[in-house]
Design a protein around this motif. Sequence first.
Motif, PDB file in Angstrom:
ATOM      1  N   ALA A 144       0.834  -1.198   0.000  1.00  0.00           N
ATOM      2  CA  ALA A 144       0.000   0.000   0.000  1.00  0.00           C
ATOM      3  C   ALA A 144       0.872   1.253   0.000  1.00  0.00           C
ATOM      4  CB  ALA A 144      -0.922   0.004   1.221  1.00  0.00           C
ATOM      5  N   TYR A 145       1.999   1.196   0.715  1.00  0.00           N
ATOM      6  CA  TYR A 145       2.900   2.349   0.814  1.00  0.00           C
ATOM      7  C   TYR A 145       3.881   2.428  -0.354  1.00  0.00           C
ATOM      8  CZ  TYR A 145       6.584   5.440   2.504  1.00  0.00           C
ATOM      9  OH  TYR A 145       7.502   6.447   2.600  1.00  0.00           O
ATOM     10  N   PHE A 198      -6.491  -1.576  -5.634  1.00  0.00           N
ATOM     11  CA  PHE A 198      -6.774  -0.580  -4.601  1.00  0.00           C
ATOM     12  C   PHE A 198      -7.936  -1.022  -3.709  1.00  0.00           C
ATOM     13  CE2 PHE A 198      -5.237   3.017  -7.632  1.00  0.00           C
ATOM     14  CZ  PHE A 198      -3.921   2.649  -7.390  1.00  0.00           C
ATOM     15  N   VAL A 255      -1.612   6.126  -7.032  1.00  0.00           N
ATOM     16  CA  VAL A 255      -2.696   7.071  -6.767  1.00  0.00           C
ATOM     17  C   VAL A 255      -2.190   8.505  -6.927  1.00  0.00           C
ATOM     18  CG1 VAL A 255      -4.279   7.970  -5.027  1.00  0.00           C
ATOM     19  CG2 VAL A 255      -3.959   5.507  -5.245  1.00  0.00           C
ATOM     20  N   VAL A 256      -1.061   8.797  -6.321  1.00  0.00           N
ATOM     21  CA  VAL A 256      -0.514  10.158  -6.360  1.00  0.00           C
ATOM     22  C   VAL A 256      -0.192  10.570  -7.800  1.00  0.00           C
ATOM     23  CG1 VAL A 256       1.456  11.588  -5.687  1.00  0.00           C
ATOM     24  CG2 VAL A 256       0.369  10.083  -4.011  1.00  0.00           C
ATOM     25  N   LEU A 314      -4.401   0.961   2.219  1.00  0.00           N
ATOM     26  CA  LEU A 314      -4.207   2.082   1.303  1.00  0.00           C
ATOM     27  C   LEU A 314      -4.830   3.359   1.858  1.00  0.00           C
ATOM     28  CD1 LEU A 314      -3.167   3.234  -1.311  1.00  0.00           C
ATOM     29  CD2 LEU A 314      -5.201   2.344  -2.471  1.00  0.00           C
ATOM     30  N   THR A 371      -2.453   9.493   5.798  1.00  0.00           N
ATOM     31  CA  THR A 371      -1.170   9.977   6.310  1.00  0.00           C
ATOM     32  C   THR A 371      -0.564  10.994   5.356  1.00  0.00           C
ATOM     33  OG1 THR A 371      -0.763   7.871   7.436  1.00  0.00           O
ATOM     34  CG2 THR A 371       1.146   9.278   7.041  1.00  0.00           C
ATOM     35  N   LEU A 372      -0.598  10.692   4.058  1.00  0.00           N
ATOM     36  CA  LEU A 372      -0.055  11.608   3.062  1.00  0.00           C
ATOM     37  C   LEU A 372      -0.817  12.938   3.052  1.00  0.00           C
ATOM     38  CD1 LEU A 372       1.799  12.252   0.669  1.00  0.00           C
ATOM     39  CD2 LEU A 372       0.105  11.170  -0.822  1.00  0.00           C
ATOM     40  N   GLN A 409       1.154   1.127  -4.253  1.00  0.00           N
ATOM     41  CA  GLN A 409      -0.183   1.629  -4.566  1.00  0.00           C
ATOM     42  C   GLN A 409      -0.316   3.135  -4.350  1.00  0.00           C
ATOM     43  OE1 GLN A 409      -2.798  -0.880  -2.260  1.00  0.00           O
ATOM     44  NE2 GLN A 409      -2.767  -2.492  -3.809  1.00  0.00           N
ATOM     45  N   LEU A 410       0.238   3.627  -3.262  1.00  0.00           N
ATOM     46  CA  LEU A 410       0.156   5.062  -2.986  1.00  0.00           C
ATOM     47  C   LEU A 410       0.797   5.869  -4.109  1.00  0.00           C
ATOM     48  CD1 LEU A 410      -0.639   7.287  -0.936  1.00  0.00           C
ATOM     49  CD2 LEU A 410       1.647   7.026   0.063  1.00  0.00           C
ATOM     50  N   GLU A 430      -2.465   4.934   4.321  1.00  0.00           N
ATOM     51  CA  GLU A 430      -1.364   5.664   3.689  1.00  0.00           C
ATOM     52  C   GLU A 430      -1.844   6.957   3.043  1.00  0.00           C
ATOM     53  OE1 GLU A 430       1.581   4.996   4.270  1.00  0.00           O
ATOM     54  OE2 GLU A 430       1.445   2.926   4.995  1.00  0.00           O
ATOM     55  N   LEU A 431      -3.017   6.930   2.423  1.00  0.00           N
ATOM     56  CA  LEU A 431      -3.563   8.143   1.826  1.00  0.00           C
ATOM     57  C   LEU A 431      -3.860   9.202   2.886  1.00  0.00           C
ATOM     58  CD1 LEU A 431      -5.975   6.757  -0.916  1.00  0.00           C
ATOM     59  CD2 LEU A 431      -4.094   8.367  -1.288  1.00  0.00           C
TER      60      LEU A 431
END
Length: 288
Positions: A183-184, A231, A191-192, A238, A244-245, A187-188, A241-242
């Motif tokens: 996820a980190y 996802f 997405v970004v 995920l 957190t970002l 996948q992240l 992590e999203l």
Amino acid sequence: MEQMKVLVVGLGLIGGSMCKAMRRFTNHLVYGYDTDGAVLEQAVRDGAILEAVPKSGFHEFDLIMVCLHPRAAKAFFDAHIPDFRPGAMLTDVCGIKGALVEHVTELAAEYGQRYVGMHPMAGKERFGYPFSEGSLFLGANCIITPIPQTSKAAVCILEQLVHDLGFAHIVETTPEGHDAMIAYTSQLAHVVSSAYVKSPTLEQENGYSGGSFQDMTRTATLNEEMWASLFLENRKPLLFELNTLIENLQAYRDAIDRDDYTTLVELLRDGRIRKEQNLLSHAKDRRE
């Protein structure tokens, strides 16, 4: 390593590359199955596979490697595990392991087969068989996800195969540990990258961009159906992590909005130090 008769199911980027790598670096007999007949014909012409296999021929193989999206992989195993011979070894290359590993392990055991989940950490910004290549895995990482019920002998066979294909580093972890890290680390980033290119400024970037832009946008040219599936299958890690970002981005945004030089320097310094420590940790692992 003793020669095996291998069936690769799904000849996309990863499946096609697996075929080509096995043909290039091993003595295994490699065959293919795909719903796209044109892809199978091209793979035969390329020498990636010896021939295409009908469903009626599934029982002939020592190793079946399923290279499909997670939901399609589960559906394939559910439908065809009875068609594989007792003693056969099964694996998949799905980017999410989670419940799939336990489910297929138990299902395979009912028919006297051995299953080991794996995830090759390699890819491209393009997808599909035309972009596959036998050198794709050279120097890459590969994650193996055994559980207590997994055959240790099967793990050893798979790890030897992975080594022969040119992977530089093999990591063993639990399916849950795999999904949390992916996820980190993977996948992240996708997405970004996808969100980043949605700025209207993208239309004017030509001539203004360099390596940073290329690094940030490379994975935006993804296979949307595959990544949407990944996802949603890994939704909880995920989302962590999203969130957190987003929280971290808000801190940068607030500092810039307030014209707060001191806080912005601290945020940037902290990010630099964390990355430098990460690089040192990698260098130490390579030395050991």
